[in-house]
Motif scaffolding. Structure first.
Motif, PDB file in Angstrom:
ATOM      1  N   LEU A   1      47.561  42.313  51.311  1.00  0.00           N
ATOM      2  CA  LEU A   1      47.997  40.915  51.319  1.00  0.00           C
ATOM      3  C   LEU A   1      46.780  40.007  51.155  1.00  0.00           C
ATOM      4  N   GLU A   2      46.779  39.264  50.053  1.00  0.00           N
ATOM      5  CA  GLU A   2      45.724  38.263  49.855  1.00  0.00           C
ATOM      6  C   GLU A   2      46.411  36.917  50.005  1.00  0.00           C
ATOM      7  N   LEU A   3      46.222  36.299  51.175  1.00  0.00           N
ATOM      8  CA  LEU A   3      47.059  35.150  51.553  1.00  0.00           C
ATOM      9  C   LEU A   3      46.257  33.848  51.537  1.00  0.00           C
TER      10      LEU A   3
ATOM     11  N   THR B   1      43.041  26.951  44.305  1.00  0.00           N
ATOM     12  CA  THR B   1      42.714  28.368  44.476  1.00  0.00           C
ATOM     13  C   THR B   1      42.671  28.653  45.971  1.00  0.00           C
ATOM     14  N   CYS B   2      42.909  29.921  46.309  1.00  0.00           N
ATOM     15  CA  CYS B   2      42.899  30.298  47.732  1.00  0.00           C
ATOM     16  C   CYS B   2      41.502  30.225  48.313  1.00  0.00           C
ATOM     17  N   ILE B   3      40.480  30.267  47.459  1.00  0.00           N
ATOM     18  CA  ILE B   3      39.102  30.263  47.968  1.00  0.00           C
ATOM     19  C   ILE B   3      38.404  28.927  47.742  1.00  0.00           C
TER      20      ILE B   3
ATOM     21  N   PRO C   1      31.878  33.170  44.070  1.00  0.00           N
ATOM     22  CA  PRO C   1      31.572  34.582  44.348  1.00  0.00           C
ATOM     23  C   PRO C   1      32.502  35.600  43.700  1.00  0.00           C
ATOM     24  N   SER C   2      33.646  35.175  43.148  1.00  0.00           N
ATOM     25  CA  SER C   2      34.636  36.156  42.657  1.00  0.00           C
ATOM     26  C   SER C   2      34.110  36.941  41.463  1.00  0.00           C
ATOM     27  N   THR C   3      34.250  38.243  41.516  1.00  0.00           N
ATOM     28  CA  THR C   3      33.835  39.093  40.402  1.00  0.00           C
ATOM     29  C   THR C   3      34.490  40.462  40.553  1.00  0.00           C
TER      30      THR C   3
ATOM     31  N   ASP D   1      38.823  35.974  30.443  1.00  0.00           N
ATOM     32  CA  ASP D   1      37.653  36.859  30.563  1.00  0.00           C
ATOM     33  C   ASP D   1      37.639  37.553  31.926  1.00  0.00           C
ATOM     34  N   TYR D   2      37.936  36.773  32.943  1.00  0.00           N
ATOM     35  CA  TYR D   2      37.968  37.291  34.323  1.00  0.00           C
ATOM     36  C   TYR D   2      39.065  38.363  34.432  1.00  0.00           C
ATOM     37  N   ALA D   3      40.244  38.065  33.882  1.00  0.00           N
ATOM     38  CA  ALA D   3      41.372  39.011  33.932  1.00  0.00           C
ATOM     39  C   ALA D   3      40.994  40.306  33.203  1.00  0.00           C
TER      40      ALA D   3
ATOM     41  N   PHE E   1      36.653  22.127  42.736  1.00  0.00           N
ATOM     42  CA  PHE E   1      37.500  21.597  41.661  1.00  0.00           C
ATOM     43  C   PHE E   1      37.975  22.638  40.651  1.00  0.00           C
ATOM     44  N   ARG E   2      37.640  23.904  40.890  1.00  0.00           N
ATOM     45  CA  ARG E   2      38.168  24.957  40.018  1.00  0.00           C
ATOM     46  C   ARG E   2      39.691  24.928  40.107  1.00  0.00           C
ATOM     47  N   ASN E   3      40.332  24.959  38.956  1.00  0.00           N
ATOM     48  CA  ASN E   3      41.801  24.945  38.899  1.00  0.00           C
ATOM     49  C   ASN E   3      42.382  23.758  39.673  1.00  0.00           C
TER      50      ASN E   3
HETATM   51  C1  SIN Z   1      43.036  33.077  44.410  1.00  0.00           C
HETATM   52  O1  SIN Z   1      43.013  31.865  44.417  1.00  0.00           O
HETATM   53  O2  SIN Z   1      43.935  33.701  45.001  1.00  0.00           O
HETATM   54  C2  SIN Z   1      42.024  33.918  43.679  1.00  0.00           C
HETATM   55  C3  SIN Z   1      40.761  33.250  43.409  1.00  0.00           C
HETATM   56  C4  SIN Z   1      39.736  34.143  42.743  1.00  0.00           C
HETATM   57  O3  SIN Z   1      40.025  35.270  42.335  1.00  0.00           O
HETATM   58  O4  SIN Z   1      38.608  33.693  42.609  1.00  0.00           O
END
Ligand code: SIN
Length: 477
Positions: A246-248, A280-282, A440-442, A102-104, A274-276
């Motif tokens: 760059l999203e690092l 996750t990077c965040i 917060p991701s959207t 859904d997010y994608a 605990f998401r994924n």
């Molecule tokens: C990520 O982990 O790089 C993305 C996380 C997100 O889009 O919420």
């Protein structure tokens, strides 16, 4: 299930015949064999994207929106199949995989509409005999290198806006999770996106990355992944002056103030941490909790993480899946061992969990009290289900600790004081701040980091700038 690479709407094998096994991280079962492509195939993909560019860029934004909307619709229709494919190659719980589809999809749907709002400008000139026009034009061939943790969303987050702006693309998905990418490629063809507009190559990551950075036809590279690889790509793109986003890496602090709504803070903490499976990077990577609320919050966190169900992502009800591979497990274990050695107390978890019929790659949701600055977990991204918690007394201490990081992707804090909400949000040196929000991701908001978390923004109208050139036309009358 499509298992080959995509160039100019042809599904291809590697020139060398080399292959890579795609494994289910939960069981180590081989689920597919894919071609291991390299520089030569990448060059052909770039050529295909360059050949498709003049036609695609000449379409109006409204015309480009038609196949993009169709793609978004196909993702709805194929949601369950795409989610199951994702769980099989990435391991995340099925409920999260469905959420990721859904997010994608939301990135494609948003960009299809936002493309129509790419506007130029006229600027009043200082002489009567001139007019000043500002045009926004697609940068050209764009490349995307995407990670394994969000096998679909990190592609569409780049592909939606790139295509909507009139760019054509070469996408290099992670070789750990290529099947979700190939499935998106199939749907892009079915949606009517013309041949050569979307090309997908994966395999020999260093060779493909080097070609994408150094090939002068590629005008833009967007990368999501580690800071170490981001640095390599930046060096490799220097000669070509390749535009980068760059999203690092991240190392998100999560602050809970005495005046927080504890229930809200706990649910935000669980959602973020605990998401994924913490990959996750965040993800919240370190928790700072004020003295007055510390005992209540930590007891609540212990109760909630103790109730999480660990297991194979395909089993309904599972909330914590496997880590992606053994290296990921080694990192988590070594951070916890290091914290223990330096005086940290494991209050819950702190060990692997055996799951019947599966690989030994599941780690218990873990609560670690008393982490200190000298522990690796205090400065390094964990990418696993470990929550280290520390007390603080004053707001200034919490802000100082939160900002004491080379990273600056996401930060979170909970408070019910309106002045503090603005003060702390402004003081945090991060690109994304969840103020009473653990998720917060959207698609409509700008996502990206500062410091060693990179630069460039994805999402909303901000991402469109990443795929557009600004051209100034000085028009003499
Ligand atoms: C990520 O982990 O790089 C993305 C996380 C997100 O889009 O919420």
């Amino acid at each position: 299930m499509q298992t080959r690479n995509l160039i100019n709407n042809q599904w291809i094998d590697a020139d060398s015949g080399a292959t890579i096994d795609v494994l289910d991280p939960a069981t180590d079962e081989r689920i597919a064999v894919i071609p291991s492509c390299g520089a030569a195939e990448t060059r052909r993909a770039i050529e295909a994207a360059a050949a498709a560019l003049p036609e695609w860029r000449s379409w109006t934004a409204e015309e480009r929106a038609v196949p993009l909307r169709r793609l978004a619709q196909l993702m709805v229709e194929h949601r369950e199949r795409l989610a199951r494919l994702m769980t099989s190659e990435q391991g995340k719980p099925l409920s999260e995989a469905r959420g990721e589809i859904d997010y994608a999809r939301s990135f494609i749907a948003w960009a299809a509409e936002e493309g129509k709002r790419v506007c130029g400008e006229t600027i009043p000139a200082s002489t009567r005999d001139k007019r000043i026009l500002v045009l926004r034009q697609p940068v050209g061939v764009a490349a995307a290198i995407t990670p394994w943790n969000f096998p679909s969303a990190m592609i569409t987050r780049k592909m939606g806006p790139a295509l909507a702006c009139g760019c054509t693309m070469v996408i290099k998905p992670s070789e750990l999770t290529p099947l979700s990418a190939f499935a998106l490629g199939e749907l892009a063809i079915e949606a009517g996106i013309p041949a050569g507009v979307v090309n997908i190559v994966t395999g020999d990551a260093p060779a493909i990355g080097a070609e994408l950075c150094a090939n002068p036809t590629v005008r833009k590279l967007s990368f999501t992944g580690s800071t170490a690889v981001g640095r390599i790509l930046m060096r490799q793109g220097a000669e070509n002056l390749t535009r980068l986003s760059l999203e690092l890496g991240g190392h998100a602090p999560f602050l809970v103030f005495d005046d927080a709504d504890v229930e809200a803070a706990l649910s935000g903490a669980m959602a973020s941490k605990f998401r994924n499976t913490g990959q996750t990077c965040i993800c919240a990577n370190r928790f700072y909790v004020q003295d007055g609320i510390y005992d209540e919050f930590v007891a609540g966190l212990e109760a909630q993480l103790g109730s999480l169900r660990v297991g194979r992502g395909v089993d309904e009800g599972v909330q914590v899946g496997p880590l992606i591979n053994d290296a990921a497990m080694d990192k988590v274990e070594s951070q916890v061992a290091d914290a223990r050695d330096k005086g940290g107390r494991v209050r819950a978890g702190g060990a692997r969990v055996a799951v019947a019929g599966c690989a030994n790659r599941f780690y218990a949701p873990t609560l670690l009290e008393g982490f200190t600055r000298d522990m690796t977990i205090a400065t390094q991204e964990t990418f696993g289900p470990v929550a280290p918690v520390q007390r603080f007394t004053h707001e200034s201490q919490a802000i100082e600790a939160a900002n004491d990081s080379e990273f600056g992707l996401a930060a979170y804090f909970y408070s019910r004081d309106a002045s503090r909400l603005m003060r702390v949000a402004e003081a945090l040196e991060y690109g994304v701040v969840g103020a009473n929000d653990g998720a917060p991701s959207t698609a409509q908001a700008p996502f990206g980091g500062v410091k060693h978390s990179g630069f460039g923004r994805e999402g909303g109208r901000y991402v469109m700038h990443e795929y557009l050139e600004t051209k100034y036309v000085s028009w003499g009358l």
